[in-house]
Design a protein around this motif. Structure first.
Motif, mmCIF file in Angstrom:
data_model
loop_
_atom_site.group_PDB
_atom_site.id
_atom_site.type_symbol
_atom_site.label_atom_id
_atom_site.label_comp_id
_atom_site.label_asym_id
_atom_site.label_seq_id
_atom_site.Cartn_x
_atom_site.Cartn_y
_atom_site.Cartn_z
ATOM 1 N N ARG A 129 -4.318 11.026 -9.895
ATOM 2 C CA ARG A 129 -5.647 10.557 -10.302
ATOM 3 C C ARG A 129 -6.462 10.048 -9.127
ATOM 4 O O ARG A 129 -7.675 10.271 -9.051
ATOM 5 N N ALA A 130 -5.807 9.368 -8.179
ATOM 6 C CA ALA A 130 -6.521 8.877 -7.003
ATOM 7 C C ALA A 130 -7.026 10.035 -6.145
ATOM 8 O O ALA A 130 -8.166 10.015 -5.658
ATOM 9 N N LEU A 131 -6.194 11.049 -5.973
ATOM 10 C CA LEU A 131 -6.595 12.213 -5.178
ATOM 11 C C LEU A 131 -7.739 12.975 -5.841
ATOM 12 O O LEU A 131 -8.753 13.282 -5.201
ATOM 13 N N THR A 132 -7.598 13.283 -7.120
ATOM 14 C CA THR A 132 -8.650 14.038 -7.790
ATOM 15 C C THR A 132 -9.914 13.203 -7.930
ATOM 16 O O THR A 132 -11.028 13.730 -7.825
ATOM 17 N N GLY A 133 -9.765 11.899 -8.135
ATOM 18 C CA GLY A 133 -10.924 11.020 -8.228
ATOM 19 C C GLY A 133 -11.701 10.934 -6.926
ATOM 20 O O GLY A 133 -12.909 10.688 -6.921
ATOM 21 N N ALA A 134 -10.995 11.150 -5.810
ATOM 22 C CA ALA A 134 -11.636 11.109 -4.487
ATOM 23 C C ALA A 134 -12.204 12.466 -4.084
ATOM 24 O O ALA A 134 -12.763 12.595 -2.992
ATOM 25 N N GLY A 135 -12.024 13.471 -4.950
ATOM 26 C CA GLY A 135 -12.603 14.778 -4.660
ATOM 27 C C GLY A 135 -11.650 15.777 -4.050
ATOM 28 O O GLY A 135 -12.082 16.778 -3.470
ATOM 29 N N PHE A 136 -10.350 15.544 -4.209
ATOM 30 C CA PHE A 136 -9.357 16.476 -3.680
ATOM 31 C C PHE A 136 -8.770 17.347 -4.788
ATOM 32 O O PHE A 136 -8.711 16.948 -5.958
ATOM 33 N N VAL A 137 -8.305 18.513 -4.403
ATOM 34 C CA VAL A 137 -7.509 19.383 -5.262
ATOM 35 C C VAL A 137 -6.067 19.304 -4.763
ATOM 36 O O VAL A 137 -5.814 19.554 -3.577
ATOM 37 N N VAL A 138 -5.151 18.936 -5.624
ATOM 38 C CA VAL A 138 -3.748 18.810 -5.228
ATOM 39 C C VAL A 138 -3.130 20.203 -5.122
ATOM 40 O O VAL A 138 -3.183 20.992 -6.060
ATOM 41 N N ASP A 139 -2.533 20.496 -3.974
ATOM 42 C CA ASP A 139 -1.925 21.804 -3.732
ATOM 43 C C ASP A 139 -0.413 21.795 -3.885
ATOM 44 O O ASP A 139 0.176 22.764 -4.349
ATOM 45 N N ASP A 140 0.227 20.682 -3.490
ATOM 46 C CA ASP A 140 1.692 20.681 -3.511
ATOM 47 C C ASP A 140 2.197 19.247 -3.406
ATOM 48 O O ASP A 140 1.495 18.342 -2.927
ATOM 49 N N LEU A 141 3.413 19.050 -3.859
ATOM 50 C CA LEU A 141 4.145 17.800 -3.682
ATOM 51 C C LEU A 141 5.547 18.161 -3.218
ATOM 52 O O LEU A 141 6.319 18.757 -3.969
ATOM 53 N N LEU A 142 5.849 17.831 -1.976
ATOM 54 C CA LEU A 142 7.173 18.094 -1.413
ATOM 55 C C LEU A 142 8.022 16.841 -1.550
ATOM 56 O O LEU A 142 7.620 15.754 -1.140
ATOM 57 N N GLU A 143 9.202 17.004 -2.162
ATOM 58 C CA GLU A 143 10.160 15.914 -2.313
ATOM 59 C C GLU A 143 11.399 16.302 -1.500
ATOM 60 O O GLU A 143 12.291 16.972 -2.012
ATOM 61 N N PRO A 144 11.463 15.902 -0.237
ATOM 62 C CA PRO A 144 12.525 16.402 0.649
ATOM 63 C C PRO A 144 13.917 15.999 0.178
ATOM 64 O O PRO A 144 14.160 14.837 -0.158
ATOM 65 N N GLU A 145 14.818 16.975 0.161
ATOM 66 C CA GLU A 145 16.226 16.675 -0.092
ATOM 67 C C GLU A 145 16.869 16.163 1.194
ATOM 68 O O GLU A 145 16.462 16.523 2.301
ATOM 69 N N TRP A 146 17.873 15.334 1.041
ATOM 70 C CA TRP A 146 18.554 14.789 2.209
ATOM 71 C C TRP A 146 19.356 15.903 2.884
ATOM 72 O O TRP A 146 20.190 16.543 2.260
ATOM 73 N N PRO A 147 19.105 16.158 4.163
ATOM 74 C CA PRO A 147 19.769 17.291 4.816
ATOM 75 C C PRO A 147 21.227 17.009 5.162
ATOM 76 O O PRO A 147 21.601 15.886 5.509
#
Length: 263
Positions: free
Chosen positions: A216-234
């Motif tokens: 909501r904060a991103l879209t409210g600021a005028g952004f389009v969300v492209d991706d969310l990376l949740e890194p796995e522990w290597p």
């Protein structure tokens, strides 16, 4: 004596607390984490995601890039070496002073300025890319206001990529071992984590947002969300950093890396 609390703070109180903490902790932070971060690397998170491999920003050569909450500007230094026109800001003057020493050490100078993420001192539409590795955005009271400022400085379709503590981590203790795999705090409690001095003055403040809050904060600021990376522990990575470590990191995400572009 530093006392941790969960209390509400204004933007001004949060800003002052961040400046106080990072000015006092700058040297200790570099001593503890400098070997892992490097002098001129772009490391996104304790899981060790390196921009040289991940390429979350794409090609940066010839691009104007802003690093938000840069600390000692390690990421901006790497960007400069890749041919970007990088500038960076941080709320802590002491962090920036350490950055100047790293400039001299590496032979790569970065243009830096002391500033708050809610009042970025650059003109509208200046940058192609904005990025932040755990900088500034967890340490402001109003994330959408900071994101609006970032959007203002970006060109149309400009890219924003930033990493923060994964929201699920806020419901768990700051313990990287298997003993930390328990819920001790409501995921929905947005009250910031605050440390105060003996006079009750806030000297550290970090704000929690749920995954939905960030969207909501991103879209409210005028952004389009492209991706969310949740890194796995290597595999083979045994570096413990605060609440991040291999025991817990192999089971739940510790970091969220958001990618978005200006609409």
């Amino acid at each position: 004596m530093v006392e941790p609390q969960r209390i509400e703070l204004t933007e001004a109180q949060t800003s002052k607390a961040s400046r106080t903490y990072w000015d006092s902790a700058a040297s200790e932070y570099l001593e503890e984490h400098g070997a892992f971060l490097g002098d001129d690397r772009f490391v996104w998170c304790p899981e060790g995601v390196d921009e040289a491999d991940a390429q979350l920003l794409g090609s940066v050569r010839g691009k104007r890039v802003l690093e938000i909450g840069c600390g000692a500007a390690q990421c901006a230094r790497w960007l400069t070496q890749q041919g970007a026109q990088a500038v960076a800001f941080d709320i802590s003057v002491e962090q920036l002073e350490i950055g100047k020493a790293l400039d001299r050490k590496t032979g790569t100078a970065v243009r830096t300025v002391a500033a708050d993420a809610t009042a970025i001192p650059f003109a509208d539409g200046t940058f192609d890319i904005a990025c932040s590795a755990f900088g500034a955005l967890p340490f402001v009271a109003d994330a959408e206001a900071a994101l609006r400022e970032i959007a203002r400085t970006l060109k149309p379709q400009g890219l924003l990529v930033f990493s923060v503590t994964h929201p699920i981590r806020w419901s768990m203790p700051d313990d990287p071992t298997s003993a930390g795999l328990r819920i001790t705090q409501s995921y929905f409690d947005r009250t910031p984590y605050v440390e105060v001095d003996e006079h009750g003055v806030a000297i550290y403040a970090e704000h929690h947002r749920t995954t939905g809050d960030w969207i909501r904060a991103l879209t409210g600021a005028g952004f389009v969300v492209d991706d969310l990376l949740e890194p796995e522990w290597p595999a083979g990575h045994d570096q413990v950093w605060g609440g991040w470590g291999p025991d817990r990191g192999r089971l739940i995400p510790g970091t969220a890396i958001w990618s978005a572009h200006k609409a």
